[in-house]
Design a protein around this motif. Structure first.
Motif, PDB file in Angstrom:
ATOM      1  N   GLN A 299       0.834  -1.199   0.000  1.00  0.00           N
ATOM      2  CA  GLN A 299       0.000   0.000   0.000  1.00  0.00           C
ATOM      3  C   GLN A 299       0.873   1.254   0.000  1.00  0.00           C
ATOM      4  OE1 GLN A 299      -3.330  -0.154  -0.263  1.00  0.00           O
ATOM      5  NE2 GLN A 299      -3.192  -2.401  -0.252  1.00  0.00           N
ATOM      6  N   PRO A 300       0.388   2.320  -0.630  1.00  0.00           N
ATOM      7  CA  PRO A 300       1.165   3.578  -0.631  1.00  0.00           C
ATOM      8  C   PRO A 300       1.223   4.201   0.758  1.00  0.00           C
ATOM      9  CG  PRO A 300      -1.001   3.919  -1.599  1.00  0.00           C
ATOM     10  CD  PRO A 300      -0.868   2.445  -1.394  1.00  0.00           C
ATOM     11  N   TYR A 313       7.303   1.464  12.063  1.00  0.00           N
ATOM     12  CA  TYR A 313       7.371   0.381  11.088  1.00  0.00           C
ATOM     13  C   TYR A 313       7.794  -0.906  11.786  1.00  0.00           C
ATOM     14  CZ  TYR A 313       7.626   4.270   7.739  1.00  0.00           C
ATOM     15  OH  TYR A 313       7.383   5.421   7.022  1.00  0.00           O
ATOM     16  N   LEU A 314       7.204  -2.016  11.353  1.00  0.00           N
ATOM     17  CA  LEU A 314       7.656  -3.338  11.779  1.00  0.00           C
ATOM     18  C   LEU A 314       8.634  -3.840  10.724  1.00  0.00           C
ATOM     19  CD1 LEU A 314       7.585  -5.942  13.497  1.00  0.00           C
ATOM     20  CD2 LEU A 314       5.627  -6.673  12.089  1.00  0.00           C
ATOM     21  N   ILE A 315       9.856  -4.098  11.131  1.00  0.00           N
ATOM     22  CA  ILE A 315      10.866  -4.604  10.213  1.00  0.00           C
ATOM     23  C   ILE A 315      11.149  -6.057  10.575  1.00  0.00           C
ATOM     24  CG2 ILE A 315      13.240  -4.367   9.407  1.00  0.00           C
ATOM     25  CD1 ILE A 315      13.043  -1.404   9.822  1.00  0.00           C
ATOM     26  N   THR A 316      10.892  -6.930   9.629  1.00  0.00           N
ATOM     27  CA  THR A 316      11.137  -8.355   9.823  1.00  0.00           C
ATOM     28  C   THR A 316      12.461  -8.709   9.165  1.00  0.00           C
ATOM     29  OG1 THR A 316       8.758  -8.797   9.790  1.00  0.00           O
ATOM     30  CG2 THR A 316      10.238 -10.670   9.460  1.00  0.00           C
ATOM     31  N   LEU A 342      12.012  -6.034  14.646  1.00  0.00           N
ATOM     32  CA  LEU A 342      12.141  -4.854  15.491  1.00  0.00           C
ATOM     33  C   LEU A 342      11.088  -3.851  15.074  1.00  0.00           C
ATOM     34  CD1 LEU A 342      13.894  -2.208  13.955  1.00  0.00           C
ATOM     35  CD2 LEU A 342      15.335  -4.189  13.618  1.00  0.00           C
ATOM     36  N   HIS A 343      10.786  -2.935  15.978  1.00  0.00           N
ATOM     37  CA  HIS A 343       9.928  -1.801  15.664  1.00  0.00           C
ATOM     38  C   HIS A 343      10.826  -0.582  15.489  1.00  0.00           C
ATOM     39  CE1 HIS A 343       5.761  -3.329  17.166  1.00  0.00           C
ATOM     40  NE2 HIS A 343       6.495  -4.308  16.687  1.00  0.00           N
ATOM     41  N   LEU A 344      10.634   0.132  14.380  1.00  0.00           N
ATOM     42  CA  LEU A 344      11.415   1.329  14.100  1.00  0.00           C
ATOM     43  C   LEU A 344      10.498   2.542  14.179  1.00  0.00           C
ATOM     44  CD1 LEU A 344      14.309   2.255  13.203  1.00  0.00           C
ATOM     45  CD2 LEU A 344      13.382   2.355  10.888  1.00  0.00           C
ATOM     46  N   HIS A 345      10.881   3.514  15.003  1.00  0.00           N
ATOM     47  CA  HIS A 345      10.093   4.720  15.213  1.00  0.00           C
ATOM     48  C   HIS A 345      10.813   5.902  14.574  1.00  0.00           C
ATOM     49  CE1 HIS A 345       7.879   2.562  18.495  1.00  0.00           C
ATOM     50  NE2 HIS A 345       9.051   1.945  18.584  1.00  0.00           N
ATOM     51  N   LEU A 346      10.063   6.748  13.861  1.00  0.00           N
ATOM     52  CA  LEU A 346      10.642   7.927  13.227  1.00  0.00           C
ATOM     53  C   LEU A 346       9.809   9.156  13.537  1.00  0.00           C
ATOM     54  CD1 LEU A 346      10.957   5.413  10.895  1.00  0.00           C
ATOM     55  CD2 LEU A 346      12.375   7.198   9.912  1.00  0.00           C
ATOM     56  N   GLY A 525      17.243  -7.936  -0.172  1.00  0.00           N
ATOM     57  CA  GLY A 525      16.468  -9.167  -0.149  1.00  0.00           C
ATOM     58  C   GLY A 525      16.338  -9.807   1.213  1.00  0.00           C
ATOM     59  N   ASN A 526      16.714  -9.074   2.264  1.00  0.00           N
ATOM     60  CA  ASN A 526      16.770  -9.705   3.587  1.00  0.00           C
ATOM     61  C   ASN A 526      15.863  -9.066   4.626  1.00  0.00           C
ATOM     62  OD1 ASN A 526      18.607 -11.769   3.000  1.00  0.00           O
ATOM     63  ND2 ASN A 526      20.347 -10.393   3.247  1.00  0.00           N
ATOM     64  N   ILE A 527      15.036  -8.094   4.232  1.00  0.00           N
ATOM     65  CA  ILE A 527      14.119  -7.502   5.207  1.00  0.00           C
ATOM     66  C   ILE A 527      12.750  -7.298   4.571  1.00  0.00           C
ATOM     67  CG2 ILE A 527      15.979  -6.290   6.426  1.00  0.00           C
ATOM     68  CD1 ILE A 527      14.875  -3.681   5.191  1.00  0.00           C
ATOM     69  N   GLU A 528      11.762  -7.212   5.434  1.00  0.00           N
ATOM     70  CA  GLU A 528      10.410  -6.794   5.042  1.00  0.00           C
ATOM     71  C   GLU A 528      10.015  -5.626   5.932  1.00  0.00           C
ATOM     72  OE1 GLU A 528       7.889 -10.159   5.454  1.00  0.00           O
ATOM     73  OE2 GLU A 528       8.728 -11.232   3.717  1.00  0.00           O
ATOM     74  N   ILE A 529       9.293  -4.663   5.368  1.00  0.00           N
ATOM     75  CA  ILE A 529       8.869  -3.475   6.114  1.00  0.00           C
ATOM     76  C   ILE A 529       7.347  -3.370   6.059  1.00  0.00           C
ATOM     77  CG2 ILE A 529       9.022  -0.963   6.294  1.00  0.00           C
ATOM     78  CD1 ILE A 529      11.757  -1.121   4.955  1.00  0.00           C
ATOM     79  N   LYS A 530       6.726  -3.222   7.233  1.00  0.00           N
ATOM     80  CA  LYS A 530       5.277  -3.073   7.311  1.00  0.00           C
ATOM     81  C   LYS A 530       4.962  -1.840   8.160  1.00  0.00           C
ATOM     82  CE  LYS A 530       1.077  -5.341   9.027  1.00  0.00           C
ATOM     83  NZ  LYS A 530       0.528  -6.542   9.728  1.00  0.00           N
ATOM     84  N   PRO A 531       4.245  -0.858   7.614  1.00  0.00           N
ATOM     85  CA  PRO A 531       3.874   0.316   8.422  1.00  0.00           C
ATOM     86  C   PRO A 531       2.837  -0.057   9.470  1.00  0.00           C
ATOM     87  CG  PRO A 531       2.863   0.415   6.239  1.00  0.00           C
ATOM     88  CD  PRO A 531       3.789  -0.755   6.219  1.00  0.00           C
ATOM     89  N   LEU A 532       3.091   0.377  10.693  1.00  0.00           N
ATOM     90  CA  LEU A 532       2.148   0.127  11.784  1.00  0.00           C
ATOM     91  C   LEU A 532       1.323   1.362  12.105  1.00  0.00           C
ATOM     92  CD1 LEU A 532       4.400  -1.955  14.215  1.00  0.00           C
ATOM     93  CD2 LEU A 532       2.750  -2.792  12.531  1.00  0.00           C
ATOM     94  N   SER A 533       1.939   2.547  11.985  1.00  0.00           N
ATOM     95  CA  SER A 533       1.199   3.787  12.235  1.00  0.00           C
ATOM     96  C   SER A 533       1.873   4.938  11.501  1.00  0.00           C
ATOM     97  CB  SER A 533       1.129   4.093  13.738  1.00  0.00           C
ATOM     98  OG  SER A 533       2.418   4.379  14.253  1.00  0.00           O
ATOM     99  N   LEU A 534       1.055   5.877  11.034  1.00  0.00           N
ATOM    100  CA  LEU A 534       1.516   7.122  10.406  1.00  0.00           C
ATOM    101  C   LEU A 534       0.650   8.249  10.933  1.00  0.00           C
ATOM    102  CD1 LEU A 534       1.950   6.060   6.654  1.00  0.00           C
ATOM    103  CD2 LEU A 534       3.776   6.614   8.259  1.00  0.00           C
ATOM    104  N   GLU A 535       1.281   9.253  11.505  1.00  0.00           N
ATOM    105  CA  GLU A 535       0.507  10.381  12.058  1.00  0.00           C
ATOM    106  C   GLU A 535       1.115  11.702  11.602  1.00  0.00           C
ATOM    107  OE1 GLU A 535       0.411   9.963  16.266  1.00  0.00           O
ATOM    108  OE2 GLU A 535      -0.609   8.018  16.228  1.00  0.00           O
TER     109      GLU A 535
END
Length: 535
Positions: A299-300, A313-316, A342-346, A525-535
């Protein structure tokens, strides 16, 4: 003779090309394309030192090997290595010379890189001196290192854009170079289940690195001609100060010679081969590196570069990736670390932003974050001229930093992919390039105004013709009001939002400036990124 250390710089070149061309989201424009190399055109003769200096006498050629660099099933480069026993001032030494060439195309422009390395070591593998010369497009750079008489200092001289900078780094008499690393594999040949380690200087990194070989099992391996042989799989881990920089799978024969390796990069494989095949025509293959290396998203992420001020973001993590690869630094921090995620916060960081507790202790700048170097020529006349064009006074550093960000954004109008990493002086002169060139020129202008600045490298959110996701990128961090604030002259938006994920930073000082960027290769090729929240 093992080729791993001598080919580290090729991994570096691929990394820099990715950083330079995949994450930049501005429209590409070309007004004066670089000269093209036609496919199937025989490679130009490669310069390799075959005549020793007057004070050296060749006693014996120990080994001569050729290799081919294969990408997308085609040969895009070659290597030639010669190892000789020489006599220099009544001293017996081992001379290792390697010449490498790689050609690739990006946006219909050719990126051709030629590298020549020459190492002198004792027969026991102790480093005496080395030289590395790099030619890329119309630019050239070089590194030269000399170990002191007592063996405890290595003086490295870096030359780029006609300017030379020297530095001394601590050394140990027992540390070696490429011959020492080769002997670790070959003398005696490494066997299944064995682990061997040494410390040696890596070309282009210009640093003492820990070299570890971990041998696995014998396995069938397909070679260039389609035949299949049984080779020993060995994992080569290159680290610096116990921090892994890269891991390279390789396959060696019963004599410990490297027959095949697969360094990080988009489909790169290197094979030992005959001279005839190595010297056969090279194809400059067009790569869409963003498509090859992007971390895709379903998703965008609307507004991550504009109006969003925080994100999680959830980084697997997949194989052999440490959660410490993502630092708590600048505008990001991590939480919920496990071996696999891990969870990455920005946050969109500005001088007035209230720092969360996780970012309250920012590492202050060093002298190198203000100094000139071989890549950041702060005192170059053209850099100085650009710096004086700023209208904001120095006592308003944030406003000044934004003006300089916009100045660089507007100055570099021509997107030129013929260079992987040009210096600030070269960019000020050509006013061409991509995100690496934007970043390095902005660093120089900030330092010219006494604002400490450094380079950041990692991933940026990208949504374009190559796909949607996080692609490789380089930007700038400026030390303002007691914090490292990221700004991005490539995007030119007045600071960044929450669409940049940082992996490493560097003051770009000295011959080892680029070593900090190698960890980026680990995420391919070694990670996946999934957004958990955007504010």
């Amino acid at each position: 003779m093992n080729t791993i250390l001598r080919l580290v710089h090729f991994v570096m070149v691929i990394l820099l090309v990715m950083v330079a061309t995949t994450g930049c989201t501005r429209e590409v424009t070309q007004t004066d394309p670089a000269p093209q190399v036609e496919p199937n055109q025989p490679p130009q003769p490669q310069e390799q030192q075959s005549v020793s200096p007057a004070d050296e006498q060749v006693k014996e050629t120990l080994e001569e090997l050729w290799s081919a660099i294969i990408q997308q099933g085609r040969k895009t480069g070659n290597t030639h290595e010669v190892v000789r026993r020489i006599e220099k001032q009544d001293r017996e030494l081992i001379e290792s010379i390697s010449t490498e060439k790689i050609v690739m195309r990006r946006q219909e422009q050719t990126i051709e890189t030629n590298v020549v390395n020459r190492f002198l070591e004792t027969p026991a593998g102790q480093l005496v001196s080395y030289e590395t010369n790099v030619q890329q497009g119309g630019n050239s750079s070089s590194f030269a290192g000399q170990v002191s008489a007592d063996g405890y200092t290595l003086t490295i001289t870096t030359t780029a854009a006609g300017r030379s900078f020297s530095e001394e780094i601590p050394w140990k008499p027992e540390w070696g170079g490429v011959y020492a690393a080769a002997q670790l594999l070959e003398n005696p040949p490494i066997k299944p289940g064995q682990t061997r380690e040494t410390t040696a200087l890596a070309p282009m990194l210009n640093q003492a690195c820990q070299i570890k070989y971990v041998a696995g099992k014998l396995e069938p391996v397909k070679l260039l001609d389609g035949s299949e042989v049984e080779l020993l799989r060995v994992s080569n881990v290159i680290s610096q100060k116990d921090k892994p920089l890269m891991e390279i799978p390789m396959w060696v024969d019963l004599e410990g010679h490297t027959v095949k390796m697969a360094p990080p990069g988009p489909g790169m494989v290197i094979y030992r081969c005959t001279q005839d095949f190595a010297e056969s025509p090279i194809e400059a293959i067009e790569f869409d590196l963003a498509a090859e290396t992007i971390v895709p998203l379903a998703q965008p992420l609307d507004g991550v570069h504009t109006d969003k001020t925080s994100a999680e973001y959830l980084i697997t993590l997949k194989k052999n990736i440490s959660p410490t690869l993502f630092p708590t630094s600048g505008s990001q921090w991590t939480s919920d670390l496990t071996k696999k995620s891990l969870h990455l916060h920005l946050i969109a960081l500005r001088p007035e932003t209230k720092l969360p507790p996780q970012l309250s202790e920012q590492t202050p700048p060093t002298d190198a974050d203000l100094a000139a170097s071989s890549l950041v020529q702060v005192d170059d006349p053209l850099v100085q001229k650009m710096a004086t064009q700023a209208k904001t006074p120095n006592n308003e550093p944030w406003k000044l930093a934004l003006e300089l960000e916009q100045q660089v954004h507007q100055a570099i109008q021509q997107k030129d992919f013929s260079q992987a990493f040009a210096s600030a002086a070269e960019v000020a002169k050509s006013q061409t390039g991509d995100c690496t060139e934007h970043a390095v020129l902005l660093i120089a202008l900030l330092r010219a105004h006494q604002i400490p600045a450094r380079a950041a490298v990692g991933l940026v959110y990208y949504d374009g013709k190559s796909g949607r996701g996080f692609a490789y990128h380089m930007w700038t961090e400026a030390w303002i009001d007691g914090r490292w604030i990221p700004i991005d002259a490539t995007l030119g938006r007045g600071g960044i939002g929450v669409g940049h994920i940082k992996i490493a930073d560097s003051d770009l000082a000295g011959g080892g400036a680029l070593a900090a960027f190698l960890p980026v290769t680990q995420v391919i090729g070694n990670i996946e990124i999934k957004p958990l929240s955007l504010e």
